[in-house]
Design a protein around this motif. Structure first.
Motif, PDB file in Angstrom:
ATOM      1  N   TYR A   1      43.005 -50.492 -11.920  1.00 31.28           N
ATOM      2  CA  TYR A   1      43.165 -51.929 -12.093  1.00 31.28           C
ATOM      3  C   TYR A   1      42.030 -52.361 -13.006  1.00 31.28           C
TER       4      TYR A   1
ATOM      5  N   PRO B   1      46.166 -53.597  -2.486  1.00 30.30           N
ATOM      6  CA  PRO B   1      44.885 -54.191  -2.895  1.00 30.30           C
ATOM      7  C   PRO B   1      44.306 -55.030  -1.759  1.00 30.30           C
TER       8      PRO B   1
ATOM      9  N   ILE C   1      42.338 -46.653  -9.069  1.00 33.17           N
ATOM     10  CA  ILE C   1      43.242 -46.816  -7.929  1.00 33.17           C
ATOM     11  C   ILE C   1      43.623 -45.440  -7.414  1.00 33.17           C
TER      12      ILE C   1
END
Length: 131
Positions: free
Chosen positions: A71, A93, A80
């Protein structure tokens, strides 16, 4: 040019010729991977599953068909997942700050050759929001 010829059991024959593009320069073929979603404009919820999707367009030199996923916020990439083989990944998230300036970056493993290595990545076309 490649030519294919076939003969059936009765002796009938047919052939066809086709042009095949072969090039060591990945600029010829475009991006190695294309990010499909989230691609910008979405409003996503912190703590809920986000499905990241991409498609592979060609396989880089020395590639293992895997991608790394990041990200990005304010131009800084954070990992990630690495070494992902499929064309989608489920991300939750949870510990990020609510903001409207996030992007996803997909990076194909391998080498594009020369200065063209930038063609190994794609990112969201515009920002998405996490709230």
């Amino acid at each position: 040019m490649i030519t294919v010829s076939v003969v059936d059991g009765g002796g009938l024959q047919s052939s066809a010729a086709h042009q095949i593009k072969v090039d060591a320069d990945p600029n010829t073929f475009g991006l190695a991977v294309t990010l499909l979603s989230p691609n910008g404009g979405e409003v996503l919820r912190l703590g809920q599953t986000v499905v990241i999707k991409w498609q592979r367009n060609w396989t880089p030199i020395l590639a293992d068909d895997k991608v790394n996923i990041y990200y990005s916020r304010e131009g800084i990439n954070q990992v990630i997942a690495t070494g992902v083989l499929d064309s989608s990944y489920q991300w939750v998230p949870a510990s990020l700050n609510a903001a409207s300036n996030y992007k996803i970056v997909i990076a194909a493993n391998g080498s594009g050759g020369g200065a063209a290595n930038t063609l190994l990545t794609d990112q969201s076309d515009s920002n998405f929001t996490l709230e």
